[in-house]
Motif scaffolding. Structure first.
Motif, PDB file in Angstrom:
ATOM      1  N   GLU A 209      45.156 -27.155 -19.484  1.00 35.63           N
ATOM      2  CA  GLU A 209      45.362 -25.978 -20.595  1.00 35.63           C
ATOM      3  C   GLU A 209      46.190 -26.814 -21.644  1.00 35.63           C
ATOM      4  OE1 GLU A 209      48.415 -22.139 -20.574  1.00 35.63           O
ATOM      5  OE2 GLU A 209      48.278 -23.379 -18.741  1.00 35.63           O
ATOM      6  N   ASN A 210      45.796 -26.379 -22.819  1.00 39.98           N
ATOM      7  CA  ASN A 210      46.518 -26.929 -24.142  1.00 39.98           C
ATOM      8  C   ASN A 210      45.965 -28.314 -24.403  1.00 39.98           C
ATOM      9  OD1 ASN A 210      47.910 -24.399 -24.807  1.00 39.98           O
ATOM     10  ND2 ASN A 210      49.336 -25.051 -23.352  1.00 39.98           N
ATOM     11  N   GLY A 211      45.026 -28.782 -23.592  1.00 36.49           N
ATOM     12  CA  GLY A 211      44.566 -30.252 -23.881  1.00 36.49           C
ATOM     13  C   GLY A 211      43.200 -30.031 -24.733  1.00 36.49           C
ATOM     14  N   GLY A 212      43.063 -31.489 -25.252  1.00 33.59           N
ATOM     15  CA  GLY A 212      42.024 -31.561 -26.026  1.00 33.59           C
ATOM     16  C   GLY A 212      42.201 -32.716 -27.090  1.00 33.59           C
TER      17      GLY A 212
ATOM     18  N   GLY B 194      34.515 -23.838 -17.125  1.00 33.23           N
ATOM     19  CA  GLY B 194      35.651 -23.448 -17.933  1.00 33.23           C
ATOM     20  C   GLY B 194      35.055 -22.984 -19.246  1.00 33.23           C
ATOM     21  N   GLU B 195      35.879 -23.189 -20.316  1.00 28.30           N
ATOM     22  CA  GLU B 195      35.486 -22.828 -21.692  1.00 28.30           C
ATOM     23  C   GLU B 195      36.148 -23.774 -22.720  1.00 28.30           C
ATOM     24  OE1 GLU B 195      35.133 -18.534 -22.421  1.00 28.30           O
ATOM     25  OE2 GLU B 195      36.846 -19.066 -24.219  1.00 28.30           O
TER      26      GLU B 195
ATOM     27  N   LEU C 103      32.477 -22.687 -26.250  1.00 23.69           N
ATOM     28  CA  LEU C 103      31.317 -23.026 -25.331  1.00 23.69           C
ATOM     29  C   LEU C 103      31.802 -22.451 -23.905  1.00 23.69           C
ATOM     30  CD1 LEU C 103      30.263 -26.566 -26.190  1.00 23.69           C
ATOM     31  CD2 LEU C 103      29.005 -24.344 -26.568  1.00 23.69           C
ATOM     32  N   LYS C 104      30.983 -21.732 -23.187  1.00 22.01           N
ATOM     33  CA  LYS C 104      31.107 -21.306 -22.042  1.00 22.01           C
ATOM     34  C   LYS C 104      30.571 -22.079 -21.002  1.00 22.01           C
ATOM     35  CE  LYS C 104      32.245 -16.801 -23.502  1.00 22.01           C
ATOM     36  NZ  LYS C 104      32.433 -15.468 -23.409  1.00 22.01           N
TER      37      LYS C 104
ATOM     38  N   ASN D 210      39.705 -24.015 -24.029  1.00 25.42           N
ATOM     39  CA  ASN D 210      40.044 -22.724 -24.683  1.00 25.42           C
ATOM     40  C   ASN D 210      40.648 -21.673 -23.577  1.00 25.42           C
ATOM     41  OD1 ASN D 210      39.910 -21.166 -27.177  1.00 25.42           O
ATOM     42  ND2 ASN D 210      38.235 -19.913 -25.971  1.00 25.42           N
ATOM     43  N   GLN D 211      41.060 -22.185 -22.381  1.00 29.66           N
ATOM     44  CA  GLN D 211      41.433 -21.039 -21.511  1.00 29.66           C
ATOM     45  C   GLN D 211      42.801 -21.886 -20.623  1.00 29.66           C
ATOM     46  OE1 GLN D 211      38.244 -20.725 -18.807  1.00 29.66           O
ATOM     47  NE2 GLN D 211      38.649 -22.815 -17.759  1.00 29.66           N
TER      48      GLN D 211
END
Length: 103
Positions: free
Chosen positions: A35-38, A57-58, A70-71, A89-90
């Protein structure tokens, strides 16, 4: 290939494992993005292209100011010369395959 997780420079809550790299495919990695990563934290460019495939995920790809979602089981090719970054994104972990392809 070494089976060790690593975090690319300027990435946040992002762990990857190299799966392959040879010829026109310079690298294939699996990424586990919390979560909140990238990342990277600032959009970047380079010579190779990325083929991103979300397996769980997404993901949100920031592509020159545009957002592409992207899903699970979707893919997108990012041309390396366009400023970009990729983010979870989730709230749950997102898992994706990244394939670096030389033009």
């Amino acid at each position: 290939m070494e089976n060790k997780l690593f975090t690319p420079p300027d990435h946040i809550n992002f762990a990857a494992r190299k799966l392959y790299g040879e010829g026109d495919i310079s690298d294939v990695s699996i990424a586990f993005i919390d979560e909140n990563g990238g990342g990277p934290s600032s959009n970047h460019t380079h010579k190779h292209n990325h083929l991103f495939i979300v397996t769980e995920g997404e993901a949100k790809i920031i592509l020159d100011g545009e957002e592409i979602i992207l899903k699970k089981n979707e893919s997108f090719l990012v041309k390396g010369e366009i400023p970009h970054s990729v983010w979870n994104n989730q709230t749950a972990e997102t898992t994706m395959i990244g394939i670096n392809i030389m033009p």
